[in-house]
Design a protein around this motif. Structure first.
Motif, short mmCIF file in Angstrom:
data_model
loop_
_atom_site.label_atom_id
_atom_site.label_comp_id
_atom_site.label_asym_id
_atom_site.label_seq_id
_atom_site.Cartn_x
_atom_site.Cartn_y
_atom_site.Cartn_z
N CYS A 8 9.58 -4.11 7.47
CA CYS A 8 8.11 -3.74 6.76
C CYS A 8 7.85 -2.36 7.03
N LEU A 9 6.91 -2.08 6.00
CA LEU A 9 6.52 -0.63 5.97
C LEU A 9 4.94 -0.61 6.30
N ASN A 40 -0.39 -0.07 -6.25
CA ASN A 40 0.97 -0.07 -6.52
C ASN A 40 1.49 -1.04 -6.03
N ILE A 41 1.30 -1.17 -4.63
CA ILE A 41 1.96 -2.58 -4.10
C ILE A 41 1.74 -3.79 -4.71
N PRO A 47 4.48 -8.45 -0.91
CA PRO A 47 3.60 -9.12 -0.09
C PRO A 47 3.03 -7.80 0.83
N ALA A 48 1.78 -8.00 0.85
CA ALA A 48 1.00 -6.92 1.58
C ALA A 48 -0.06 -7.48 2.33
N ASP A 72 8.74 -12.23 1.71
CA ASP A 72 8.64 -12.39 3.19
C ASP A 72 7.22 -12.37 3.62
N GLU A 73 6.47 -13.14 3.20
CA GLU A 73 5.04 -13.13 3.63
C GLU A 73 4.97 -13.26 5.05
N ALA A 74 5.74 -14.02 5.63
CA ALA A 74 5.54 -14.46 7.07
C ALA A 74 5.67 -13.09 8.06
#
Length: 87
Positions: A8-9, A40-41, A47-48, A72-74
Motif C-alpha cells: 500500500c501507499l 484522484n484515488i 481502495p483507500a 485489496d480493501e483488506a
C-alpha cells in the motif's frame, strides 16, 4: 511494475490539518482544496482509507490516507488498524 512488491501507499489526506467545524463554510475554494488529495484515488478506483495519524500543536487531527492495490480493501483495513494502534 511495483504492484507485486508494494502492499500500500501512504499519502496525506489533505494539504492542511482539519479545520474547526463551520470555519470554512464561506470559503468554497478552501473546502474544495481540503479534498484535493482524495479525489484522484476515487477516480482511479483504488481502495483507500483515511485514518487519524496524530494531532498538531492546536490539537487538530492530522489524517493519513492508505491506498491499496485494486480489490485489496483488506490491506487498507489492516494498515489503517496498524496506524491507529501505534498512536
Amino acid at each position: 511494475v511495483f504492484a507485486n512488491r508494494i502492499d500500500c501507499l501512504l499519502a496525506p489526506t489533505s494539504p492542511t490539518v482539519a479545520f474547526k467545524f463551520g470555519e470554512k463554510m464561506n470559503d468554497p475554494l478552501a473546502m474544495y482544496l481540503s479534498d484535493v488529495y482524495t479525489v484522484n484515488i476515487n477516480i482511479a478506483g483504488n481502495p483507500a482509507l483515511s485514518v487519524p495519524s496524530g494531532i498538531n500543536s492546536e490539537h487538530m487531527p492530522i489524517g493519513i490516507q492508505v491506498i491499496a492495490n485494486d480489490f485489496d480493501e483488506a490491506m487498507c483495513f489492516r494498515a489503517g488498524y496498524a496506524i491507529e494502534t501505534l498512536r
